[in-house]
Write a protein that holds these residues in place. Sequence first.
Motif, short mmCIF file in Angstrom:
data_model
loop_
_atom_site.label_atom_id
_atom_site.label_comp_id
_atom_site.label_asym_id
_atom_site.label_seq_id
_atom_site.Cartn_x
_atom_site.Cartn_y
_atom_site.Cartn_z
N LEU A 146 -19.70 25.45 20.77
CA LEU A 146 -20.63 26.57 20.65
C LEU A 146 -20.23 27.52 19.52
CD1 LEU A 146 -21.31 27.43 24.41
CD2 LEU A 146 -22.79 26.20 22.83
N THR A 147 -18.92 27.75 19.37
CA THR A 147 -18.45 28.60 18.27
C THR A 147 -18.79 27.96 16.93
OG1 THR A 147 -16.64 29.39 19.67
CG2 THR A 147 -16.45 29.78 17.30
N THR A 148 -18.60 26.64 16.84
CA THR A 148 -18.95 25.92 15.61
C THR A 148 -20.44 26.04 15.32
OG1 THR A 148 -17.16 24.34 16.04
CG2 THR A 148 -18.83 23.69 14.44
N LEU A 149 -21.25 25.96 16.37
CA LEU A 149 -22.69 26.09 16.20
C LEU A 149 -23.07 27.48 15.69
CD1 LEU A 149 -25.31 24.46 16.68
CD2 LEU A 149 -25.46 25.53 18.93
N VAL A 150 -22.40 28.50 16.22
CA VAL A 150 -22.65 29.88 15.76
C VAL A 150 -22.27 30.02 14.29
CG1 VAL A 150 -21.90 32.26 16.00
CG2 VAL A 150 -22.45 30.93 18.03
N LEU B 246 -22.21 27.74 12.05
CA LEU B 246 -23.09 26.92 11.22
C LEU B 246 -24.49 27.53 11.10
CD1 LEU B 246 -23.34 24.22 9.65
CD2 LEU B 246 -24.10 23.18 11.80
N VAL B 247 -25.06 27.95 12.26
CA VAL B 247 -26.47 28.35 12.29
C VAL B 247 -26.65 29.85 12.04
CG1 VAL B 247 -28.56 28.42 13.71
CG2 VAL B 247 -27.03 26.45 13.83
N ILE B 248 -25.78 30.67 12.63
CA ILE B 248 -25.99 32.12 12.58
C ILE B 248 -25.19 32.76 11.45
CG2 ILE B 248 -25.78 34.28 13.88
CD1 ILE B 248 -26.18 32.66 16.43
N TRP B 249 -23.91 32.45 11.36
CA TRP B 249 -23.06 33.08 10.35
C TRP B 249 -23.20 32.42 8.97
CZ3 TRP B 249 -17.91 33.46 13.61
CH2 TRP B 249 -18.12 34.37 14.65
N LYS B 250 -23.77 31.19 8.94
CA LYS B 250 -23.94 30.47 7.67
C LYS B 250 -22.60 30.30 6.94
CE LYS B 250 -28.47 30.68 8.24
NZ LYS B 250 -29.28 29.51 8.62
N THR B 251 -21.56 29.96 7.68
CA THR B 251 -20.22 29.81 7.11
C THR B 251 -20.15 28.55 6.25
OG1 THR B 251 -19.36 30.87 9.11
CG2 THR B 251 -17.76 29.79 7.68
N ASN B 252 -19.29 28.58 5.25
CA ASN B 252 -19.07 27.41 4.41
C ASN B 252 -18.64 26.22 5.26
OD1 ASN B 252 -17.19 25.59 2.68
ND2 ASN B 252 -18.32 26.79 1.16
N ILE B 253 -19.18 25.05 4.96
CA ILE B 253 -18.92 23.87 5.78
C ILE B 253 -17.45 23.49 5.80
CG2 ILE B 253 -19.37 22.26 3.88
CD1 ILE B 253 -20.31 21.77 7.60
N LEU B 254 -16.71 23.74 4.71
CA LEU B 254 -15.28 23.42 4.68
C LEU B 254 -14.50 24.32 5.64
CD1 LEU B 254 -14.72 22.89 0.83
CD2 LEU B 254 -14.98 21.15 2.62
N LEU B 255 -14.89 25.60 5.71
CA LEU B 255 -14.23 26.51 6.66
C LEU B 255 -14.56 26.11 8.09
CD1 LEU B 255 -14.80 29.95 4.88
CD2 LEU B 255 -12.69 28.59 4.98
N ILE B 256 -15.80 25.66 8.33
CA ILE B 256 -16.18 25.22 9.67
C ILE B 256 -15.35 24.01 10.09
CG2 ILE B 256 -18.06 24.22 11.04
CD1 ILE B 256 -20.00 25.91 9.44
#
Length: 469
Positions: free
Chosen positions: A210-214, A216-226
């Motif tokens: 769920l944190t990863t989903l947040v 990815l979808v809400i915070w728009k974090t860089n995929i490498l940081l995710i």
Amino acid sequence: MLLWFVTNVSIGTYNIIKYHPSIIKAVSPHYIVKFFLRNTKTAWDLLGAVFLSITGAEAMFADLGHFNKRAIQLGFSFVVYPSLIISYAGETAYLVKHPEKISDAYYSSLPDPVYWPMFVISTLAAVVASQSMISASFSIVKQSLAFGCFPQVNIIHTSSKHEGQVYSPEINYILMILTVGLVLGFKGGVELANAYGVVVIWVMIITTFLTTLVKLVIWKTNILLILGFFLPYMLIEGIFMTSLLNKIPQGGWVPFAISAIFLIIMLSWTYGRSKKSAYEAERKMSTRELDEMLSSSNIYRTPGICFFFTDLVNGIPPIIRHYVQNTNSVQEIMVIITVRTLPIKTVLPEERFNVGKLGLEGVYRCLVQFGYKDSQDMKGDAYINSMVAKLQEHVDNMNEERRIQLAAQKGIIFVTGRTILKANQGNGMLARFTIDYLYRFLQKNSRAAVSTLEIPPERTMQIGMLYEI
């Protein structure tokens, strides 16, 4: 709890110094790598046992409704985590000298003079620690109610400062029954420990997803940081999870069974509510239709005021059509009321009523707003006078104002709606079973939406309607 941590640190430090001071080197993570390389399959099996050493720490995060994020970060970093390290290091130092005591390591490692004081302190600490999990259950149910995916239960706000501090008597009784049932059913600590370990690792895995989903979808974090967050955590948690799989037959199945029951409840309730909302959206009355119905010579306008409660915010619910058509009458003043509880302590009296006029003279719409600590008392004259005064602010002429005043003097009734869902034969077997049995059972045994309102019973009338879905 502070006493619990201080005493454990003191006893842990004593055991480290007395039995094996070099045990503190175990803080270094390279020892777990060496342990795995040397023991392989045995080390993997033992992960399921040592996992219990980190369960309980997550209870702090269940207290987000009681404490802020910074308090939990500081409390965990400077109190809980160091205390756990020193306490477990002290137990391990004791076991190095007394390996035969491994089945009862904690109480065996206590010095004799402090055994009974620590027994009392640990029992009290267990009671306090369990409270965070109980409070978390109340908070989760409250949030589920806000989303409309759980049957209505009584939610009592216990604090005038923190909106998250709530209590639910019904959920409390359910937790009590489940707890007693588990203790009587297992009659021992091994199965309960297995159940606890299994549920905690799955909570961690779900939280990571769920944190990863947040991110990815809400915070728009860089995929490498995710990926830098997701992969290491999933690797660690995945290894623990696979090690705990063999605990499922030995008590670990319990959390899955309880989760399945609550999943069925929530899915059934959500499905029934969605069907009910769709039915009302398709069949709700327009203002024009209401005007035509009330203008008919067959409809008698009886003296008085009718407060008609509904949870439909937009539009006029079909149950009003059902009521008027089957009684051929309606009070000369009808107020369609929707009640909302806001996430604030209290609503000012001048902001409590939002009134608007609907179509014909004598029909109004009102949104009544309460804070979570406001008394929802509608019994006394104060409420009636406030409502009448608010209605009179929206009149077009003096005759309408006088009409409202006279209607209030002639009598007031409170009308609540009760809808029953029935699946038609066009639905599949699963849909019919869900609506006719599961949802209807939950509806009969849950509180009505207006159950928190204090309305005079001698003036209250309930109107029922069957929705064929």
